[in-house]
Design a protein around this motif. Structure first.
Motif, mmCIF file in Angstrom:
data_model
loop_
_atom_site.group_PDB
_atom_site.id
_atom_site.type_symbol
_atom_site.label_atom_id
_atom_site.label_comp_id
_atom_site.label_asym_id
_atom_site.label_seq_id
_atom_site.Cartn_x
_atom_site.Cartn_y
_atom_site.Cartn_z
ATOM 1 N N LEU A 20 18.892 114.890 -55.470
ATOM 2 C CA LEU A 20 17.585 115.489 -55.703
ATOM 3 C C LEU A 20 17.140 115.331 -57.158
ATOM 4 O O LEU A 20 16.059 115.769 -57.535
ATOM 5 N N LEU A 21 17.972 114.738 -57.962
ATOM 6 C CA LEU A 21 17.576 114.503 -59.356
ATOM 7 C C LEU A 21 16.440 113.479 -59.387
ATOM 8 O O LEU A 21 16.256 112.722 -58.430
ATOM 9 N N PRO A 22 15.673 113.424 -60.459
ATOM 10 C CA PRO A 22 14.540 112.497 -60.523
ATOM 11 C C PRO A 22 14.951 111.055 -60.230
ATOM 12 O O PRO A 22 15.980 110.580 -60.737
ATOM 13 N N ALA A 23 14.139 110.399 -59.422
ATOM 14 C CA ALA A 23 14.420 109.009 -59.052
ATOM 15 C C ALA A 23 14.464 108.117 -60.295
ATOM 16 O O ALA A 23 15.209 107.131 -60.343
ATOM 17 N N ARG A 24 13.702 108.462 -61.294
ATOM 18 C CA ARG A 24 13.704 107.653 -62.513
ATOM 19 C C ARG A 24 15.124 107.523 -63.071
ATOM 20 O O ARG A 24 15.531 106.448 -63.513
ATOM 21 N N TYR A 25 15.880 108.627 -63.026
ATOM 22 C CA TYR A 25 17.226 108.572 -63.602
ATOM 23 C C TYR A 25 18.211 107.849 -62.688
ATOM 24 O O TYR A 25 19.115 107.166 -63.143
ATOM 25 N N ARG A 26 18.015 108.064 -61.406
ATOM 26 C CA ARG A 26 18.981 107.513 -60.446
ATOM 27 C C ARG A 26 18.730 106.041 -60.126
ATOM 28 O O ARG A 26 19.646 105.292 -59.826
ATOM 29 N N LYS A 27 17.451 105.634 -60.177
ATOM 30 C CA LYS A 27 17.089 104.294 -59.707
ATOM 31 C C LYS A 27 16.608 103.382 -60.835
ATOM 32 O O LYS A 27 16.414 102.184 -60.620
ATOM 33 N N GLY A 28 16.354 103.958 -61.979
ATOM 34 C CA GLY A 28 15.755 103.147 -63.042
ATOM 35 C C GLY A 28 14.267 102.970 -62.829
ATOM 36 O O GLY A 28 13.698 103.528 -61.889
ATOM 37 N N SER A 29 13.640 102.201 -63.707
ATOM 38 C CA SER A 29 12.199 101.969 -63.628
ATOM 39 C C SER A 29 11.926 100.553 -63.165
ATOM 40 O O SER A 29 12.489 99.603 -63.718
ATOM 41 N N ILE A 30 11.077 100.437 -62.163
ATOM 42 C CA ILE A 30 10.711 99.114 -61.661
ATOM 43 C C ILE A 30 9.222 98.911 -61.897
ATOM 44 O O ILE A 30 8.403 99.715 -61.438
ATOM 45 N N LEU A 31 8.884 97.865 -62.633
ATOM 46 C CA LEU A 31 7.480 97.520 -62.849
ATOM 47 C C LEU A 31 7.174 96.291 -62.004
ATOM 48 O O LEU A 31 7.836 95.253 -62.135
ATOM 49 N N ILE A 32 6.201 96.438 -61.116
ATOM 50 C CA ILE A 32 5.914 95.373 -60.151
ATOM 51 C C ILE A 32 4.481 94.891 -60.348
ATOM 52 O O ILE A 32 3.556 95.695 -60.365
ATOM 53 N N ARG A 33 4.319 93.575 -60.496
ATOM 54 C CA ARG A 33 2.963 93.040 -60.527
ATOM 55 C C ARG A 33 2.482 92.863 -59.091
ATOM 56 O O ARG A 33 3.144 92.178 -58.309
ATOM 57 N N GLU A 34 1.376 93.515 -58.768
ATOM 58 C CA GLU A 34 0.870 93.420 -57.394
ATOM 59 C C GLU A 34 -0.547 92.891 -57.396
ATOM 60 O O GLU A 34 -1.344 93.253 -58.263
ATOM 61 N N PRO A 35 -0.841 92.043 -56.438
ATOM 62 C CA PRO A 35 -2.216 91.548 -56.334
ATOM 63 C C PRO A 35 -3.136 92.691 -55.889
ATOM 64 O O PRO A 35 -2.733 93.561 -55.123
ATOM 65 N N ILE A 36 -4.337 92.700 -56.411
ATOM 66 C CA ILE A 36 -5.323 93.686 -55.964
ATOM 67 C C ILE A 36 -6.145 93.044 -54.864
ATOM 68 O O ILE A 36 -6.788 92.021 -55.095
ATOM 69 N N PRO A 37 -6.106 93.598 -53.657
ATOM 70 C CA PRO A 37 -6.894 93.005 -52.570
ATOM 71 C C PRO A 37 -8.379 93.042 -52.938
ATOM 72 O O PRO A 37 -8.816 93.989 -53.608
ATOM 73 N N PRO A 38 -9.137 92.046 -52.545
ATOM 74 C CA PRO A 38 -10.554 91.977 -52.895
ATOM 75 C C PRO A 38 -11.280 93.283 -52.643
ATOM 76 O O PRO A 38 -12.087 93.734 -53.462
ATOM 77 N N ALA A 39 -10.986 93.933 -51.515
ATOM 78 C CA ALA A 39 -11.635 95.204 -51.203
ATOM 79 C C ALA A 39 -11.372 96.220 -52.306
ATOM 80 O O ALA A 39 -12.285 96.826 -52.862
ATOM 81 N N ALA A 40 -10.106 96.356 -52.631
ATOM 82 C CA ALA A 40 -9.737 97.312 -53.669
ATOM 83 C C ALA A 40 -10.391 96.951 -54.988
ATOM 84 O O ALA A 40 -10.810 97.811 -55.755
#
Lengths: 281, 281, 281, 281
Positions: free
Chosen positions: B201-221
């Protein structure tokens, strides 16, 4: 261990040792400093505060890397010479290159407010770097001569250019046009006749660049501790406040060294003849 | 030109292109961060502010380098994955390596006051870096699995260690002794039975690390502009304020991308299956 | 063109230039020559015919590569020194390395029947090679001293070993046992007292190895064309039949050179003092 | 030890490992084979004996290096593909490159009299070599397609060229002129209409090059020992006399392999689809 089935990926990290016995010169260059200087209103043609900040950052690097015996800075670039037999980080290229680049960058950002107190830094500036190997002392001398000759050429051009613009009222396009095809002598004359500027009397910092020299502190001086060590041919020199231990950490008694800032000629023989230890084994 | 007789020294600058078609991963590590964290009283076992600062610096790098499609951070390290066919800086190793290292460092120092406003930075911190090439997607996945498994192992250890010290009253020596020979399950139980801490139950940041993901923005968005793009398996996500153009600058219409922060599992298949473009050509 | 859609694969051929201004030494070693010497009944401890064949192959390489100024051979290995400023094949590593290795190998096989006419070659022998860079003349001298010291040590051991076996009737196991812990002096005495062999009177080829020296032909000698050029400190020298053009192909009149074979000391100063051109720019 | 004060020169031998997990292709090229073919009266446009000698030398290399799974030869060049996970010589570049180059050269010289019994070799021929890394199977396929497309283009040109000269009575200058600007179709027609040559009926060896394939021997076949293994798409195949152990020396039972010579298409999918093991891990 949980990670062990993935740990094989470390095998893709290949060794990158630099050739032993060759001089390493590491050169840093500002990344997009044209924009940086423009967004922060750097004085033209030279901003003394920004140059002093560069010198400060370079000195910080030399305080950490005792194997750096000489550095030369101009504009947004700085070159560092490691002593010939340096074994820093076992001569691993990426380790040396990135640590120096990072330290310089960090110091530049950290000390910015000290040198440009009224000009808040708008965004984080950066530098790129490379290491070049030189087998012999002659090439090292020629490298520094190359950079200082470049300083001279650029500064003479820029000084005349900005005189034409700021004092002569020309547009930048006109000023480039005016200078097209001129040689050194023409620019000297133009500065003198039109703007009453004697180029040779301008600050040595602008004309010669900044030279940071690691010098041994003679035992006597060490006793007096903080006294200034200025060799006679150093036209302008500031003594580093804190002297630093260095150069040969082996059993023998450490020679204390200090880092001197000068703006003197390094193309001729005199500079090197009086500091043979810079290029020695 | 005055400098031309010395310009031959440029011939010693040798090319250093990275193998085309291989994935580049660039990893940065804090230099002497044990001292940094101690001198600036970082919270133990994790200092969220310092971790957020790392994430901010990493995001800054990704804003400049659109070819970085994924990054992973834990503690004082960050790894960046370039898309397979990236031709950034013509794949010149030193140029890429130093520019990224410098930008990250600069951003870290620049943004420090924003994340640790009451803790003035005492001296300029630095990072070192390296680039490792991986020929195939499988190795890239295993690389990130290796780092996340490392995060888990370290964090479980550190969490238990500091519970023993800060809540259990043990000295650091005693705590190391207590943990000697324990396995994962032992530490989970120790945390739960002695300190009522449910590790999961500890913060996911500590348990999983930080993931930065480049994601395409769909035209609609894109039309709705700033709307949040969060894929369902992202447990914690913050949307980057400014979306950024990117990825394929060729004639075809640029796909706008945004960089998402998550603290999710990247060892299993789900993460990768839903983002095949990360490892595509 | 039909092949053009595949021609992109050439982009994976990366440049591999060797650092300019550094001395290149290329060393070849016989591959599995223990087996070769045993299957072809090489004389123990030295087979003069096989050594002469090595020298012949090395000379062939020097006839093709005028930038090789010195070579040293012992047993199944040969080292080649290129003049410091050589720009052969633009200093491309793989090109230089493979061409020399291939020429040497080819020559060795081609000339075998000339040196071992009664011993048909049973299968094709091979060599491996490497290039090592040395920044300074001192290291080059020490490299050759290292190889010649090795020759001495190996030859003294082997000479004593085979005397024990062939004349002393010991098994090879016994001979190794007899020699265990002995120093140079012991071996000299053993050879002299038990087998009446004065080690220092054995052929210089075995004790000193083979030195191939490129020497300029003085204009006078060139007039007389094929006359012998033997410097006084060369104990054993054979003059190459055909003199060869060389060394500086630029506009200035080519200096004709010849390749001399000697079996002299190259550890002391005399050899080098009388041939300063070997290590000059 | 006597040599120890010089042994430091070994520190200048730097590691040169090739990236793991990438395919290695090693390509050899004849050095000055234009002269070699002319001095030894090679048949134009193709000399079958010389091509068979190349194949023999390549097969010799494959007998020594079980990690080579495929080779392709045309004219005076040969390319060797190592299996993806090969760890031969710990992937040391110079060691692999020189050993293969040397073995090939040696074998070429050694077996010359067997293929050109009436043409004594006048001097020792040589080859140069390089290793190129390819991260993925697709690039490896494209590499071989590139070489085979090159074979086709060159052979069609040369066949027409020599028909014009030898049968058409043109000078070589005229023949080049005649062919200027022609495309494939033109050359096919020229061959057919003027010289009654149906290009597609010429020997596959000339049109397709030589493909050496390492194939596993099924246990059944192994029992029958020397029986021929020819897959259906191999238009011309010769079975290697001696089967050889290979490929995966680890604990598991070794798969016996044999090396097949074919002159088939390797640009299309069929060749690769029926031999997936060539590009497998």
């Amino acid at each position: 261990m949980a990670g062990s089935k993935f740990a094989y990926v470390r095998n893709f990290e290949l060794p990158d040792p630099l050739l032993p016995g060759a001089f390493m010169i590491l050169r840093l260059d500002g990344h997009a400093f044209h924009r940086l200087s423009s967004e922060h209103d750097f004085t033209k043609p030279n901003d003394e505060r920004a140059l002093q900040l560069m010198d400060h950052a370079a000195r910080g690097v030399m305080n950490e890397f005792k194997d750096i015996v000489l550095a030369f800075g101009e504009s947004d670039e700085y070159s560092f010479l490691f002593r010939k037999l340096s074994n820093v980080y076992n001569r691993r290229q990426a380790k040396i290159l990135t640590t120096v680049t990072s330290m310089f960058t960090s110091s530049y950002v950290y000390h910015w407010p000290q040198y440009l107190p009224d000009t808040p830094l708008k965004y984080p500036p950066s530098f790129d770097g490379r290491i070049v190997l030189y087998p012999s002392a002659k090439e090292v001398r020629d490298y520094f001569a190359w950079r200082q000759a470049d300083t001279h050429i650029n500064n003479l051009y820029n000084t005349t250019f900005w005189a034409l613009v700021l004092q002569g009222g020309e547009t930048t396009t006109q000023a480039h046009e005016t200078l097209k095809g001129t040689v050194s002598k023409d620019k000297h004359e133009m500065l003198f006749s039109r703007f009453s500027i004697n180029y040779n009397l301008l600050p040595a910092r602008y004309r010669k660049g900044s030279i940071l020299i690691r010098e041994p502190i003679p035992p006597a001086a060490q006793a007096h501790s903080e006294s200034a060590i200025v060799s006679p041919d150093v036209s302008t020199a500031e003594v580093q406040a804190a002297s630093t231990p260095a150069l040969k950490p082996e059993k023998k008694a450490r020679v204390k060294t200090t880092v001197i800032l000068a703006h003197c000629d390094i193309i001729g023989d005199e500079f090197w003849a009086s500091r043979e230890y810079l290029l020695a084994d």
